[in-house]
Design an enzyme around this catalytic site. Structure first.
Site, mmCIF file in Angstrom:
data_model
loop_
_atom_site.group_PDB
_atom_site.id
_atom_site.type_symbol
_atom_site.label_atom_id
_atom_site.label_comp_id
_atom_site.label_asym_id
_atom_site.label_seq_id
_atom_site.Cartn_x
_atom_site.Cartn_y
_atom_site.Cartn_z
ATOM 1 N N SER A 6 0.771 -1.031 -0.084
ATOM 2 C CA SER A 6 0.183 0.105 0.029
ATOM 3 C C SER A 6 0.727 1.209 -0.112
ATOM 4 O O SER A 6 1.874 1.505 -0.767
ATOM 5 C CB SER A 6 -0.887 -0.018 1.301
ATOM 6 O OG SER A 6 -1.743 1.223 1.035
ATOM 7 N N LYS B 246 -5.222 3.460 -2.265
ATOM 8 C CA LYS B 246 -4.270 2.900 -1.319
ATOM 9 C C LYS B 246 -4.896 2.604 0.027
ATOM 10 O O LYS B 246 -4.947 1.691 0.661
ATOM 11 C CB LYS B 246 -2.924 3.776 -1.069
ATOM 12 C CG LYS B 246 -2.259 3.820 -2.226
ATOM 13 C CD LYS B 246 -1.679 2.263 -2.678
ATOM 14 C CE LYS B 246 -0.659 2.427 -3.806
ATOM 15 N NZ LYS B 246 0.146 1.190 -4.012
ATOM 16 N N TYR C 152 -5.185 8.468 -5.712
ATOM 17 C CA TYR C 152 -4.038 7.523 -5.400
ATOM 18 C C TYR C 152 -4.384 7.186 -3.828
ATOM 19 O O TYR C 152 -4.383 6.144 -3.454
ATOM 20 C CB TYR C 152 -2.656 8.275 -5.235
ATOM 21 C CG TYR C 152 -1.503 7.316 -4.807
ATOM 22 C CD1 TYR C 152 -1.094 6.426 -5.508
ATOM 23 C CD2 TYR C 152 -0.918 7.563 -3.721
ATOM 24 C CE1 TYR C 152 0.060 5.599 -5.239
ATOM 25 C CE2 TYR C 152 0.370 6.953 -3.169
ATOM 26 C CZ TYR C 152 0.562 5.795 -4.097
ATOM 27 O OH TYR C 152 1.729 5.087 -3.637
#
Length: 267
Positions: free
Chosen positions: A137, A155, A151
């Site tokens: 991650s 994650k 993003y």
């Protein structure tokens, strides 16, 4: 031991490959482009002449291609004992200024690319009642960062995925780990930094990024010990363990930094 690494041609994936090659593991590297994979294999063989390295070009967002690639790797090197799901992309940009296609591409690569890799190795691991899945991650999976809407979403989603997967996989004899690297010296970061908004730079600060080798060492050590959450460095550990408790303070601090950055940039 057979280690399959997606995103294995550079960055953290490549650094993990070096560690595993030194330990004489059989290594399968998967990435989108063949030329960087060939270069990486050459570097590994130059350093470890007896290493067993297989490469396969496949996009992790292409379910069929990735499944075929992993099947071919397992045919040659035997069952996958450890999957390192490291492939991913980061393109900074605010929600309303970033094209939807770019936003979607990050979700597809970072989240569904990981899911595709896991689904490819899971049935064999379950049959053998043995195997390990290591998901990469990011620190952005623990906290929101201005200008990283897509993003961070991808994650953060990996955290929920890994939590649920751990519960499902445990009865099948499969262990699951998830790692949260800080900024790491990779080609991805080099391309990303010039695109960061002033607000993002204000939040992330001027701390020096970790080397990929250092991050890889922490990941492999944590995976060897069977840890679920792997935090490279004190900052990531504090965010991971106490993030919710200190979230109000962090939000206040970030809001001040963002306001100052906007004023200085004339936005």
């Amino acid at each position: 031991m057979h280690v399959v690494i997606t995103g294995g041609s550079s960055g953290i994936g490549a650094a993990i490959a070096r560690i595993e090659a030194a330990r004489r593991a059989r290594i399968s590297l998967i990435a989108r482009r063949l030329q960087p994979l060939e270069q990486m294999r050459g570097e590994l063989l130059a350093q470890f002449p007896s290493a067993q390295i297989r490469i396969h070009a496949a996009d992790v967002t292409d379910t069929a291609a990735l499944t075929t690639a992993i099947e071919n790797c397992e045919t040659e090197f035997g069952p996958c004992h450890r999957l390192i799901a490291s492939a991913g992309i980061a393109v900074p940009g605010e929600l309303m200024s970033q094209p939807l296609e770019t936003f979607r591409a990050q979700i597809e690569s970072n989240l569904f690319g990981t899911i595709n890799a896991v689904r490819a190795v899971y049935p064999g691991m379950a049959r053998r009642q043995s195997g390990q899945i290591v998901i990469i991650s990011s620190g952005a999976g623990l906290i929101g960062i201005h200008g990283y809407t897509a993003y961070c979403a991808s994650k953060h989603a990996l955290v929920g995925f890994a939590e649920a997967l751990r519960q499902e996989a445990r009865p099948d004899g499969i262990s699951v780990s998830i790692c949260f690297p800080p900024d790491t010296e990779t080609p991805q970061l080099a391309a990303e930094i010039p695109l960061r908004a002033p607000e993002a730079l204000a939040i992330t600060g001027l701390a020096s990024p970790w080397s990929a080798a250092r991050v890889a060492g922490v990941i492999v050590k944590g995976a060897d010990r069977g840890r679920f959450a792997i935090y490279p460095g004190l900052k990531m550990a504090l965010l991971g363990r106490f993030g919710q408790a200190i979230a109000p303070i962090l939000r206040w601090y970030f809001d001040r930094k963002i306001a100052a950055a906007r004023k200085n940039s004339g936005r």
